[in-house]
Write a protein that holds these residues in place. Structure first.
Motif, PDB file in Angstrom:
ATOM      1  N   ASN A  28       0.819  -1.224   0.000  1.00  0.00           N
ATOM      2  CA  ASN A  28       0.000   0.000   0.000  1.00  0.00           C
ATOM      3  C   ASN A  28       0.850   1.270   0.000  1.00  0.00           C
ATOM      4  N   GLY A  29       1.988   1.196  -0.695  1.00  0.00           N
ATOM      5  CA  GLY A  29       2.851   2.356  -0.824  1.00  0.00           C
ATOM      6  C   GLY A  29       3.726   2.636   0.376  1.00  0.00           C
ATOM      7  N   MET A  30       3.678   1.779   1.382  1.00  0.00           N
ATOM      8  CA  MET A  30       4.420   2.030   2.625  1.00  0.00           C
ATOM      9  C   MET A  30       5.862   1.540   2.567  1.00  0.00           C
ATOM     10  N   GLY A  31       6.065   0.361   2.015  1.00  0.00           N
ATOM     11  CA  GLY A  31       7.336  -0.347   2.181  1.00  0.00           C
ATOM     12  C   GLY A  31       7.205  -1.382   3.271  1.00  0.00           C
ATOM     13  N   GLN A  86      19.121  -1.620  -1.290  1.00  0.00           N
ATOM     14  CA  GLN A  86      17.753  -2.023  -1.631  1.00  0.00           C
ATOM     15  C   GLN A  86      16.866  -1.994  -0.395  1.00  0.00           C
ATOM     16  N   ALA A  87      17.413  -2.434   0.725  1.00  0.00           N
ATOM     17  CA  ALA A  87      16.646  -2.423   1.976  1.00  0.00           C
ATOM     18  C   ALA A  87      16.232  -1.006   2.347  1.00  0.00           C
ATOM     19  N   LEU A  88      17.139  -0.050   2.179  1.00  0.00           N
ATOM     20  CA  LEU A  88      16.788   1.338   2.461  1.00  0.00           C
ATOM     21  C   LEU A  88      15.647   1.819   1.563  1.00  0.00           C
ATOM     22  N   ASP A  89      15.683   1.389   0.305  1.00  0.00           N
ATOM     23  CA  ASP A  89      14.637   1.794  -0.645  1.00  0.00           C
ATOM     24  C   ASP A  89      13.289   1.131  -0.343  1.00  0.00           C
ATOM     25  N   CYS A  90      13.343  -0.059   0.248  1.00  0.00           N
ATOM     26  CA  CYS A  90      12.123  -0.871   0.384  1.00  0.00           C
ATOM     27  C   CYS A  90      11.519  -0.860   1.781  1.00  0.00           C
ATOM     28  N   ILE A 141      26.784   5.925   4.182  1.00  0.00           N
ATOM     29  CA  ILE A 141      25.360   6.232   4.335  1.00  0.00           C
ATOM     30  C   ILE A 141      25.202   7.655   4.874  1.00  0.00           C
ATOM     31  N   ASN A 142      24.261   8.356   4.348  1.00  0.00           N
ATOM     32  CA  ASN A 142      23.912   9.669   4.874  1.00  0.00           C
ATOM     33  C   ASN A 142      23.089   9.459   6.143  1.00  0.00           C
ATOM     34  N   PRO A 143      23.575   9.863   7.301  1.00  0.00           N
ATOM     35  CA  PRO A 143      22.849   9.590   8.545  1.00  0.00           C
ATOM     36  C   PRO A 143      21.480  10.247   8.600  1.00  0.00           C
ATOM     37  N   ASN A 144      21.259  11.257   7.782  1.00  0.00           N
ATOM     38  CA  ASN A 144      19.940  11.895   7.777  1.00  0.00           C
ATOM     39  C   ASN A 144      18.851  10.969   7.252  1.00  0.00           C
ATOM     40  N   ILE A 145      19.258   9.960   6.441  1.00  0.00           N
ATOM     41  CA  ILE A 145      18.274   8.972   5.986  1.00  0.00           C
ATOM     42  C   ILE A 145      17.685   8.247   7.191  1.00  0.00           C
ATOM     43  N   LEU A 146      18.565   7.868   8.125  1.00  0.00           N
ATOM     44  CA  LEU A 146      18.104   7.178   9.330  1.00  0.00           C
ATOM     45  C   LEU A 146      17.341   8.140  10.233  1.00  0.00           C
ATOM     46  N   TYR A 147      17.829   9.357  10.337  1.00  0.00           N
ATOM     47  CA  TYR A 147      17.217  10.345  11.229  1.00  0.00           C
ATOM     48  C   TYR A 147      15.832  10.759  10.747  1.00  0.00           C
ATOM     49  N   ARG A 148      15.748  11.151   9.486  1.00  0.00           N
ATOM     50  CA  ARG A 148      14.488  11.684   8.984  1.00  0.00           C
ATOM     51  C   ARG A 148      13.428  10.601   8.797  1.00  0.00           C
ATOM     52  N   ARG A 149      13.861   9.395   8.437  1.00  0.00           N
ATOM     53  CA  ARG A 149      12.896   8.320   8.220  1.00  0.00           C
ATOM     54  C   ARG A 149      12.742   7.418   9.444  1.00  0.00           C
ATOM     55  N   GLU A 150      13.528   7.695  10.484  1.00  0.00           N
ATOM     56  CA  GLU A 150      13.492   6.906  11.717  1.00  0.00           C
ATOM     57  C   GLU A 150      13.658   5.413  11.438  1.00  0.00           C
ATOM     58  N   ILE A 151      14.663   5.090  10.639  1.00  0.00           N
ATOM     59  CA  ILE A 151      15.004   3.689  10.360  1.00  0.00           C
ATOM     60  C   ILE A 151      15.921   3.169  11.463  1.00  0.00           C
ATOM     61  N   LYS A 156       9.154   4.125   6.458  1.00  0.00           N
ATOM     62  CA  LYS A 156       9.536   5.042   7.530  1.00  0.00           C
ATOM     63  C   LYS A 156       9.183   4.409   8.876  1.00  0.00           C
ATOM     64  N   GLY A 157      10.124   4.488   9.806  1.00  0.00           N
ATOM     65  CA  GLY A 157       9.906   3.873  11.103  1.00  0.00           C
ATOM     66  C   GLY A 157      10.147   2.378  11.121  1.00  0.00           C
ATOM     67  N   GLY A 158      10.664   1.825  10.012  1.00  0.00           N
ATOM     68  CA  GLY A 158      10.915   0.390   9.938  1.00  0.00           C
ATOM     69  C   GLY A 158      12.289   0.000  10.452  1.00  0.00           C
ATOM     70  N   LYS A 159      12.621  -1.290  10.288  1.00  0.00           N
ATOM     71  CA  LYS A 159      13.878  -1.827  10.809  1.00  0.00           C
ATOM     72  C   LYS A 159      14.629  -2.572   9.711  1.00  0.00           C
ATOM     73  N   ILE A 160      15.964  -2.460   9.749  1.00  0.00           N
ATOM     74  CA  ILE A 160      16.833  -3.247   8.883  1.00  0.00           C
ATOM     75  C   ILE A 160      17.794  -4.012   9.789  1.00  0.00           C
ATOM     76  N   LEU A 161      17.778  -5.333   9.673  1.00  0.00           N
ATOM     77  CA  LEU A 161      18.619  -6.171  10.533  1.00  0.00           C
ATOM     78  C   LEU A 161      19.684  -6.878   9.701  1.00  0.00           C
ATOM     79  N   PHE A 162      20.942  -6.713  10.133  1.00  0.00           N
ATOM     80  CA  PHE A 162      22.073  -7.392   9.503  1.00  0.00           C
ATOM     81  C   PHE A 162      22.218  -8.766  10.146  1.00  0.00           C
ATOM     82  N   PHE A 163      21.995  -9.817   9.355  1.00  0.00           N
ATOM     83  CA  PHE A 163      22.180 -11.180   9.850  1.00  0.00           C
ATOM     84  C   PHE A 163      23.425 -11.809   9.254  1.00  0.00           C
TER      85      PHE A 163
END
Length: 348
Positions: free
Chosen positions: A233-236, A252-256, A277-287, A259-266
């Motif tokens: 529904n357009g969220m990711g 790809q994970a950042l693109d997919c 990485i631009n830290p503002n991506i994490l800050y503004r999107r709260e990843i 906002k407010g989601g999680k990316i886990l390195f396994f």
């Protein structure tokens, strides 16, 4: 006894070793099957550890000897072996960071030399700390050694799922549909989530769908992010689990990821890889970025329950079986998988 001894980078030697001697609190297990893990392969391919060592840690077998002070276990019992157990007293353990515990790292099952798992041998010795503190798991009569060897990797994947707080109704992207990625698909579905998988091999994309993925795509698809947006529904996705050590997969994970989601390195990346990485991506999107390494003692019973009660179908992950003498060939196949290569099991 026969064992595959790590003698240096990309050097495995099929040798005769003495059966380990037992102290009074130790147990000897005859290895009936041991899984070939990506962490074993890295230890063989890269200069991470000083030789000689015997690797292998996804072990299931039969107790063949017990020390004089061992009362809870008897010769003939079938067991899955956990290769390390935390102390449950240090600051790491008090915060549930069991895999950071010094005891967890340093008291390890062994077939000789520096303790390193020892599953790639006919017999493995289980130290008293592991024997006494839950490192042997009885295998039910209706469960094969093959199935039991999945308890440890299931625990590792389960730890990541719990750490990412995957909940019913959430959508999870899993990058990589090898044995670990496929297990993630199964676990996400079991816990009520919807799994989307990516891989480079068409056969693995198809396999992901077979084991429960809602959708599966070629990781090189230029429209991947748009397709995932269309499915959400357009969220990711709520969570991305990185099951391959790929910087492309991370971006790809950042693109997919929403906002407010999680990316886990396994998956463990090569040490030389750096990801800008631009830290503002994490800050503004709260990843949230997080890592998950090894297993969790707190999840051990749940992992055994999931495997022993067929809550996921671990047998569907098995593709190849090799005798111990052909471990080098098994490693080569794992490095360059065929269309039908998934989990490889080794038989001492």
């Amino acid at each position: 006894m026969k064992a595959q001894v790590f003698r240096g980078v990309k050097q495995l030697s099929y040798e005769e070793l003495p059966v380990p001697n037992l102290e009074a609190d130790e147990v000897l297990v005859q290895v009936r099957v041991v899984g070939l893990c990506q962490s074993d392969i890295k230890k063989i391919l890269y200069p991470l550890y000083e030789p000689p060592r015997v690797f292998g840690h996804e072990t299931a077998g039969i107790i063949t000897a017990v020390g004089a002070d061992v009362k809870k276990w008897q010769v003939g019992q079938r067991v899955a072996v956990m290769h390390h157990i935390p102390c449950m007293r240090c600051a790491y353990c008090m915060n549930d960071n069991f895999s950071m515990c010094d005891t967890y790292k340093n008291i390890v099952t062994t077939a000789g030399f520096a303790p390193s798992g020892g599953g790639f041998a006919e017999y493995v010795k289980v130290p008293g700390h592991i024997v006494e503190n839950g490192g042997l798991i009885p295998i039910p009569d209706d469960i094969s050694f093959e199935e039991a060897s999945f308890v440890e990797p299931t625990n590792c994947c389960l730890k990541a799922v719990k750490k990412a707080q995957i909940a019913p109704g959430q959508t999870v992207l899993i990058t990589g549909a090898g044995p670990i990625g496929l297990m993630f698909v199964m676990l996400v579905k079991y816990f009520g989530g919807k799994a989307i998988a990516t891989d480079l091999l068409p056969s693995r994309i198809e396999k992901a769908l077979e084991v429960g993925a809602e959708a599966a795509f070629d990781a090189r698809d230029p429209d991947l992010a748009a397709k995932i947006q269309g499915l959400t529904n357009g969220m990711g996705v709520d969570v991305t689990l990185l099951a391959v050590p790929s910087d492309k997969a991370f971006f790809q994970a950042l693109d997919c990821t929403r906002k407010g989601g999680k990316i886990l390195f396994f998956a463990e990346f090569p040490d030389q890889v750096e990801i800008p990485i631009n830290p503002n991506i994490l800050y503004r999107r709260e990843i949230d970025l997080m890592g998950s390494y090894s297993s969790s003692y707190r999840l051990q019973n749940l992992a055994a329950d999931i495997v022993f009660n067929h809550r996921i179908d671990v047998k569907a992950l098995i593709s190849d079986r090799y005798p111990l003498k052909d471990l080098s060939q098994a490693v080569e196949q794992a490095i360059a998988p065929t269309a039908d290569t998934y989990k490889i099991l080794i038989y001492p």
